[in-house]
Design a protein around this motif. Structure first.
Motif, short mmCIF file in Angstrom:
data_model
loop_
_atom_site.label_atom_id
_atom_site.label_comp_id
_atom_site.label_asym_id
_atom_site.label_seq_id
_atom_site.Cartn_x
_atom_site.Cartn_y
_atom_site.Cartn_z
N ILE A 174 7.52 -10.80 -8.02
CA ILE A 174 7.15 -9.65 -7.19
C ILE A 174 6.71 -10.19 -5.83
CG2 ILE A 174 5.63 -7.67 -6.93
CD1 ILE A 174 5.33 -7.74 -10.03
N TYR A 175 7.39 -9.75 -4.78
CA TYR A 175 7.08 -10.20 -3.43
C TYR A 175 6.22 -9.16 -2.71
CZ TYR A 175 10.58 -13.83 -4.02
OH TYR A 175 11.29 -14.91 -4.46
N PRO A 176 5.32 -9.60 -1.83
CA PRO A 176 4.49 -8.65 -1.09
C PRO A 176 5.30 -7.85 -0.07
CG PRO A 176 3.96 -10.90 -0.44
CD PRO A 176 4.96 -10.99 -1.54
N VAL A 177 4.83 -6.64 0.17
CA VAL A 177 5.35 -5.81 1.26
C VAL A 177 4.56 -6.20 2.51
CG1 VAL A 177 5.54 -3.45 2.15
CG2 VAL A 177 5.98 -3.92 -0.27
N ASN A 178 5.26 -6.63 3.53
CA ASN A 178 4.61 -7.09 4.76
C ASN A 178 4.54 -6.01 5.83
OD1 ASN A 178 4.30 -9.66 3.68
ND2 ASN A 178 6.22 -10.38 4.54
N SER A 179 5.43 -5.02 5.76
CA SER A 179 5.48 -4.02 6.82
C SER A 179 6.03 -2.70 6.29
CB SER A 179 6.37 -4.54 7.96
OG SER A 179 6.34 -3.68 9.07
N ILE A 180 5.49 -1.61 6.82
CA ILE A 180 5.96 -0.26 6.51
C ILE A 180 6.18 0.47 7.83
CG2 ILE A 180 5.41 1.96 5.44
CD1 ILE A 180 3.53 0.44 3.54
N SER A 181 7.32 1.16 7.96
CA SER A 181 7.59 1.94 9.16
C SER A 181 8.17 3.29 8.74
CB SER A 181 8.59 1.21 10.07
OG SER A 181 8.83 1.95 11.24
N PHE A 182 7.61 4.36 9.32
CA PHE A 182 8.08 5.71 9.01
C PHE A 182 9.15 6.16 9.98
CE2 PHE A 182 3.96 5.45 7.03
CZ PHE A 182 4.21 6.01 5.80
N HIS A 183 10.17 6.82 9.44
CA HIS A 183 11.21 7.38 10.29
C HIS A 183 10.57 8.50 11.11
CE1 HIS A 183 14.82 9.53 11.51
NE2 HIS A 183 15.44 8.39 11.31
N THR A 205 10.99 9.86 5.93
CA THR A 205 11.24 8.78 4.98
C THR A 205 10.66 7.50 5.59
OG1 THR A 205 13.44 8.57 5.96
CG2 THR A 205 13.27 9.84 3.91
N PHE A 206 10.69 6.40 4.85
CA PHE A 206 10.12 5.19 5.41
C PHE A 206 10.87 3.96 4.93
CE2 PHE A 206 7.74 6.11 1.55
CZ PHE A 206 7.53 4.87 0.94
N ALA A 207 10.64 2.86 5.62
CA ALA A 207 11.24 1.57 5.28
C ALA A 207 10.12 0.58 5.01
CB ALA A 207 12.13 1.08 6.41
N THR A 208 10.37 -0.33 4.07
CA THR A 208 9.44 -1.42 3.80
C THR A 208 10.17 -2.74 4.02
OG1 THR A 208 9.98 -1.41 1.42
CG2 THR A 208 8.05 -0.14 2.12
N GLY A 209 9.43 -3.71 4.54
CA GLY A 209 9.97 -5.06 4.71
C GLY A 209 9.15 -6.00 3.86
N GLY A 210 9.82 -6.84 3.10
CA GLY A 210 9.10 -7.69 2.16
C GLY A 210 9.31 -9.17 2.36
N ALA A 211 8.49 -9.94 1.65
CA ALA A 211 8.58 -11.39 1.70
C ALA A 211 9.84 -11.91 1.01
CB ALA A 211 7.34 -12.02 1.07
N THR A 238 14.82 -14.90 5.76
CA THR A 238 13.47 -15.20 5.29
C THR A 238 12.63 -13.92 5.35
OG1 THR A 238 11.65 -16.78 5.46
CG2 THR A 238 12.62 -16.02 7.53
N SER A 239 11.34 -14.01 5.15
CA SER A 239 10.45 -12.85 5.06
C SER A 239 10.60 -11.87 6.22
CB SER A 239 8.99 -13.31 5.05
OG SER A 239 8.77 -14.23 4.02
N ILE A 240 10.39 -10.59 5.92
CA ILE A 240 10.31 -9.58 6.97
C ILE A 240 8.84 -9.49 7.36
CG2 ILE A 240 10.77 -7.18 7.62
CD1 ILE A 240 13.26 -8.86 6.71
N ALA A 241 8.53 -9.94 8.56
CA ALA A 241 7.15 -9.95 9.02
C ALA A 241 6.74 -8.60 9.59
CB ALA A 241 6.94 -11.04 10.06
N CYS A 242 7.69 -7.89 10.21
CA CYS A 242 7.40 -6.60 10.84
C CYS A 242 8.70 -5.84 11.02
CB CYS A 242 6.73 -6.86 12.20
SG CYS A 242 6.11 -5.37 12.99
N THR A 300 6.66 -16.43 6.12
CA THR A 300 5.24 -16.11 6.02
C THR A 300 4.51 -17.02 5.01
OG1 THR A 300 5.75 -14.34 4.44
CG2 THR A 300 5.51 -13.71 6.75
N PHE A 301 5.10 -18.15 4.72
CA PHE A 301 4.48 -19.20 3.90
C PHE A 301 4.12 -18.76 2.49
CE2 PHE A 301 4.14 -20.39 8.26
CZ PHE A 301 4.50 -21.73 8.25
N GLU A 302 4.88 -17.81 1.94
CA GLU A 302 4.65 -17.37 0.57
C GLU A 302 5.01 -18.47 -0.43
OE1 GLU A 302 8.63 -16.13 2.05
OE2 GLU A 302 6.61 -15.67 2.73
N GLU A 303 5.80 -19.45 -0.02
CA GLU A 303 6.15 -20.58 -0.89
C GLU A 303 5.53 -21.88 -0.38
OE1 GLU A 303 10.40 -20.50 -1.00
OE2 GLU A 303 10.47 -18.62 -2.10
#
Length: 126
Positions: A33-42, A47-53, A76-80, A97-100
């Motif tokens: 399970i990877y963290p969600v790094n960013s959320i942006s609403f349309h 609706t919305f989008a999430t960017g993850g590690a 690699t990770s979605i930072a924003c 984002t140094f998750e590994e």
């Protein structure tokens, strides 16, 4: 808060982090399970989008509790991430984002792409 101001989203890595009516199971690869790094609403559709590690950008219909689409898999990770003013494009920052831990990784980059209506329109909306 979601654009309607009636609901809000949060991100957490803790199990049982409090009362919740629904949790989006996103940014998983097999048992990881990877963290969600960013959320942006349309800005128009709600609706919305999430960017993850995991390097993916996923769109969601929060009102109907449905995944809409995986619109990108970056190196690699979605930072924003962020939609433009009319929601026709999305900008995605890919940055390790140094998750590994410390390791060689792809260089940081920003991607901008057009968003298809089918990737962001709520389920059942016409």
């Amino acid at each position: 808060f979601m654009p309607s101001s009636k609901t809000f989203t949060t991100k957490t890595n803790r199990k049982n982090s409090g009362k919740k009516k629904y949790a989006f199971k996103c940014h998983r690869v097999n048992d990881t399970i990877y963290p969600v790094n960013s959320i942006s609403f349309h800005p128009i559709l709600g609706t919305f989008a999430t960017g993850g590690a995991d390097g993916t950008v996923v769109t969601w219909d929060g009102a109907n509790k449905k995944k809409l689409s995986t619109i990108a898999k970056l190196p690699t990770s979605i930072a924003c991430l962020a939609f433009n003013d009319d929601g026709s494009q999305i900008a995605m920052a890919s940055s390790y984002t140094f998750e590994e831990g410390e390791r060689d990784h792809p260089r940081d980059e920003i991607y901008i792409r057009d968003v298809l209506e089918s990737e962001i329109r709520p389920k059942g909306a016409k």
